[in-house]
Design an enzyme around this catalytic site. Structure first.
Site, short mmCIF file in Angstrom:
data_model
loop_
_atom_site.label_atom_id
_atom_site.label_comp_id
_atom_site.label_asym_id
_atom_site.label_seq_id
_atom_site.Cartn_x
_atom_site.Cartn_y
_atom_site.Cartn_z
N ASP A 46 0.69 -0.60 0.29
CA ASP A 46 -0.11 -0.19 -0.06
C ASP A 46 0.97 1.21 -0.52
O ASP A 46 1.57 1.95 1.30
CB ASP A 46 -0.90 -0.14 1.13
CG ASP A 46 -2.11 1.68 0.93
OD1 ASP A 46 -1.58 2.17 -0.03
OD2 ASP A 46 -2.26 1.53 2.26
N GLU A 127 32.03 10.29 0.58
CA GLU A 127 33.05 9.69 2.23
C GLU A 127 31.93 10.09 2.73
O GLU A 127 32.26 11.42 3.73
CB GLU A 127 34.14 10.71 2.10
CG GLU A 127 34.62 11.08 0.41
CD GLU A 127 36.20 11.84 0.87
OE1 GLU A 127 36.81 12.14 1.47
OE2 GLU A 127 36.04 13.01 0.04
N GLU A 129 30.42 10.31 6.80
CA GLU A 129 30.83 10.82 7.75
C GLU A 129 30.34 10.85 8.70
O GLU A 129 28.79 11.01 8.60
CB GLU A 129 32.05 12.29 8.40
CG GLU A 129 32.81 12.56 7.76
CD GLU A 129 33.59 13.60 7.34
OE1 GLU A 129 34.44 14.18 6.72
OE2 GLU A 129 32.22 14.61 7.63
N GLU A 183 37.73 11.07 12.62
CA GLU A 183 37.72 12.00 11.76
C GLU A 183 37.92 13.33 12.99
O GLU A 183 38.62 12.95 13.77
CB GLU A 183 36.35 13.33 11.21
CG GLU A 183 36.10 12.11 10.68
CD GLU A 183 36.94 13.61 9.05
OE1 GLU A 183 36.87 14.52 9.87
OE2 GLU A 183 37.16 12.69 8.27
N GLU A 190 35.32 8.57 9.44
CA GLU A 190 35.35 8.52 8.47
C GLU A 190 35.31 6.94 7.63
O GLU A 190 36.33 6.21 7.96
CB GLU A 190 35.48 9.66 7.35
CG GLU A 190 35.10 9.23 5.60
CD GLU A 190 36.09 10.65 5.30
OE1 GLU A 190 36.30 11.51 5.43
OE2 GLU A 190 37.50 10.39 4.41
N HIS A 239 30.93 14.28 0.93
CA HIS A 239 31.96 14.66 -0.23
C HIS A 239 31.06 13.19 -1.18
O HIS A 239 31.50 12.36 -0.59
CB HIS A 239 32.91 14.39 0.20
CG HIS A 239 33.50 16.09 1.35
ND1 HIS A 239 35.11 16.00 1.58
CD2 HIS A 239 32.81 17.00 1.84
CE1 HIS A 239 35.60 16.90 2.65
NE2 HIS A 239 34.35 16.88 2.69
N ARG A 310 40.58 23.39 0.06
CA ARG A 310 39.03 22.66 0.79
C ARG A 310 38.80 24.21 1.02
O ARG A 310 37.55 23.39 1.62
CB ARG A 310 39.66 21.65 1.83
CG ARG A 310 41.00 20.32 1.19
CD ARG A 310 41.15 19.30 2.17
NE ARG A 310 42.48 18.49 1.40
CZ ARG A 310 41.96 17.14 1.09
NH1 ARG A 310 40.94 16.94 1.70
NH2 ARG A 310 42.57 16.34 0.64
N GLU A 328 35.03 16.69 -7.20
CA GLU A 328 34.76 16.27 -5.92
C GLU A 328 33.58 17.50 -5.20
O GLU A 328 34.22 18.70 -5.34
CB GLU A 328 35.58 16.50 -5.07
CG GLU A 328 35.12 15.75 -3.06
CD GLU A 328 36.44 16.39 -2.43
OE1 GLU A 328 37.24 16.99 -2.18
OE2 GLU A 328 36.24 15.25 -0.67
N ARG A 330 31.82 19.15 -1.60
CA ARG A 330 31.96 19.07 -0.69
C ARG A 330 30.34 19.25 0.09
O ARG A 330 30.79 18.71 1.24
CB ARG A 330 32.80 19.78 -0.62
CG ARG A 330 34.34 19.14 -1.30
CD ARG A 330 35.55 20.09 -0.94
NE ARG A 330 35.66 20.66 0.42
CZ ARG A 330 36.62 19.19 0.98
NH1 ARG A 330 37.12 18.78 1.03
NH2 ARG A 330 36.63 19.86 2.50
P1 ADP Z 1 39.48 13.14 -0.44
O1 ADP Z 1 40.89 13.48 -0.03
O2 ADP Z 1 38.59 14.13 -0.14
O3 ADP Z 1 40.07 12.78 1.22
P2 ADP Z 1 39.46 10.68 -0.60
O4 ADP Z 1 41.07 9.93 -1.43
O5 ADP Z 1 38.98 9.78 0.61
O6 ADP Z 1 39.53 12.05 -1.01
O7 ADP Z 1 37.96 9.55 -1.60
C1 ADP Z 1 38.19 9.69 -3.18
C2 ADP Z 1 37.02 9.56 -3.62
O8 ADP Z 1 36.55 9.09 -4.95
C3 ADP Z 1 36.74 8.02 -2.99
O9 ADP Z 1 35.66 7.25 -2.98
C4 ADP Z 1 37.40 7.11 -4.14
O10 ADP Z 1 36.65 5.82 -4.60
C5 ADP Z 1 36.72 8.39 -5.48
N1 ADP Z 1 36.94 7.83 -7.23
C6 ADP Z 1 38.30 7.67 -7.72
N2 ADP Z 1 38.53 8.02 -8.82
C7 ADP Z 1 36.73 8.17 -8.77
C8 ADP Z 1 36.30 9.01 -10.35
N3 ADP Z 1 36.76 7.89 -11.24
N4 ADP Z 1 34.69 8.52 -10.45
C9 ADP Z 1 34.85 8.79 -8.66
N5 ADP Z 1 35.06 8.58 -7.65
C10 ADP Z 1 36.28 8.29 -8.39
MG MG Z 2 36.90 14.82 0.53
MG MG Z 3 36.23 13.71 5.79
MG MG Z 4 38.16 12.84 3.42
MG MG Z 5 38.31 10.40 2.50
#
Ligand code: ADP
Ligand code: MG
Ligand code: MG
Ligand code: MG
Ligand code: MG
Length: 439
Positions: A46, A127, A129, A183, A190, A239, A310, A328, A330
């Site tokens: 439903d 990512e 948290e 974190e 995270e 993020h 950032r 990314e 954020r």
């Molecule tokens: P940060 O530096 O912001 O902490 P991280 O290194 O912790 O970033 O996280 C990187 C994220 O990006 C991971 O979830 C990873 O799987 C993802 N990632 C890597 N390559 C790609 C891509 N081509 N497209 C989308 N996400 C990606």
């Molecule tokens: Mg990040």
């Molecule tokens: Mg973080």
């Molecule tokens: Mg991070």
């Molecule tokens: Mg990370």
């Protein structure tokens, strides 16, 4: 296939899952002997009792399980190993068997279809948290479970055992965990899992939240994805890393560009910036989300992008390989509906590609520290400052409204206006502390 796997693993119950408009996972549990029928005919329920589904005249709806999402829920097993519970994520269909346009998963599928028509496969990596708090008398408290800080190790990081439990559980369900760490704030963690195609990532985020909460619960702790549970310290964000692939190659990558970003990448980035105010209503959907989006805690406030720091809304991380070229975003927080969030972000990016939008120059300074005049000179606008502003921005953005479709857009805006109105009329402790004796 799934039937066999269920039998081999002594599955006794299957939870058929879907998500309402607000991102809450709903379950219909069936005994294993109904599974075959569920695949053949779907399971009727439903729809009028589900948040956001109510405006539909036809309240009878059908759940159609997606076999690729079969997973055994480790936290639901019994010690003897003979009474396991599995889950299947479902698509919601109407009485005529049509995809129900009020189903968030369907809304994401629509946009993924649009991307595919343009030749793109969409990938996203989040990512998330979260905080882990002690429980007292069965209720969640605001006492952090540990007193660690960013990247702290045991013994301070008391929760690292719990985090290991969570990670092992996630791996059992098929997650590929890339990293996990303590974190900035006490009790905050995270866990990053590998990027996947958009639909899988949205499913994964929903599963991730359930798994983290369940494992915490088993340890008599409370895990929360509320964006800002404690004033004055960092909130929890999520993020999201984004990329498009074309014919198996990363369409965001250009080795000859100074940021290694292709024209497609720049267009996509510009589209997300263009629609950022309206997107915020979906990626930061609760009153509390805006307590995180304030200066000083690494959360974005200004609509700008950066290849370095950032503080920007969008960051272009340095990519080590062509495959990992990505942008990314954020702003999102883990209280969002992951299906709707990825749908509006992707559609904004595709809009940028279609209109060949160009982003402004990246900002290399710390944006929090720019003067008002400098921000004006760079053309940097601010994100909505509260839920009401975000809803108003959403109402004005046709592209984002169209992504959601009339039914969901209307329902979402109505629910959020009610939430805002209730909050607006509420007298907070902060006001009592500040005004009661002063006036
Ligand atoms: P940060 O530096 O912001 O902490 P991280 O290194 O912790 O970033 O996280 C990187 C994220 O990006 C991971 O979830 C990873 O799987 C993802 N990632 C890597 N390559 C790609 C891509 N081509 N497209 C989308 N996400 C990606
Ligand atoms: Mg990040
Ligand atoms: Mg973080
Ligand atoms: Mg991070
Ligand atoms: Mg990370």
């Amino acid at each position: 296939m799934v039937l066999e796997e269920a039998r081999e693993n002594a599955v006794k119950f299957v939870r058929l899952q879907f998500t309402d408009i607000l991102g809450i996972v709903k379950n219909v549990a069936i005994p294993i002997n109904q599974l075959e029928k569920a695949f053949e005919e779907g399971i009727w329920f439903d729809g009028s009792s589900i948040e956001g589904f109510v405006r539909i005249q036809e309240s009878d709806m059908r759940l159609e399980p997606d076999p690729s999402t079969f997973a055994i829920l480790p936290w639901r097993g019994t010690d003897d190993g003979f009474n396991n519970t599995a889950r299947l994520i479902c698509d919601v269909k109407t009485t005529d068997g049509e995809p129900f346009q009020g189903d968030p998963r369907q809304i994401l599928k629509n946009v993924l279809g649009r991307a595919r028509e343009m030749g793109f496969d969409f990938f996203a990596g989040p990512e998330p948290e979260f905080f882990i708090f002690d429980k007292k008398d069965g209720e969640a408290t605001l006492n952090p479970h540990d007193s660690g800080g960013y990247f702290d190790q045991a013994p301070k990081d008391l929760a690292s055992n719990l985090r290991r439990d969570i990670i092992l559980t996630l791996e059992e369900i098929g997650f590929e965990i890339e990293a996990s760490h303590h974190e900035v704030a006490e009790g905050q963690h995270e866990i990053d899992f590998k990027y996947e195609e958009g639909l899988t990532t949205a499913d994964n985020i929903a599963t991730f939240r359930s798994a983290v909460r369940a494992v915490a619960e088993l340890n008599n702790l409370h895990a929360t994805f509320m964006p800002k549970p404690i004033s004055g310290i960092n909130g929890s964000g999520m993020h999201i890393h984004l990329s498009l692939f074309k014919n198996g190659e990363n369409a965001f990558h250009d080795p000859n560009d100074e940021n290694n970003l292709s024209k497609t990448g720049y267009n996509f980035l510009a589209g997300v910036l263009e629609h950022a105010p309206a997107i915020t209503a979906i990626t930061n959907p609760i009153v509390n989300s805006y307590k995180r989006l304030v200066p000083g805690y690494e959360a974005p406030i200004y609509i700008a992008w950066s290849n370095l720091n950032r503080s920007a809304l969008i960051r272009k991380p340095a990519a080590r390989t062509p495959e990992s070229t990505r942008i990314e975003l954020r702003s999102p927080d883990p209280s969002c509906n992951p299906y709707l969030a990825l749908a509006v972000i992707l559609n904004a990016g595709l809009d940028g590609i279609e209109k060949e939008l160009t982003p402004p120059k990246p900002v290399s300074e710390n944006i929090y520290e720019l003067t008002k005049n400098k921000r004006k000179e760079y053309g940097i606008e601010t994100l909505p400052g509260n839920l009401n502003e975000a809803i108003n921005a959403l109402k004005q953005d046709k592209t984002i409204l169209n992504t959601l479709g009339n039914e969901v857009a209307e329902k979402f805006i109505m629910a959020k206006k009610t939430e805002w109105d209730q909050y607006k009329g509420y007298v907070t402790q902060w006001e009592i502390n500040r005004y009661l004796e002063k006036f």
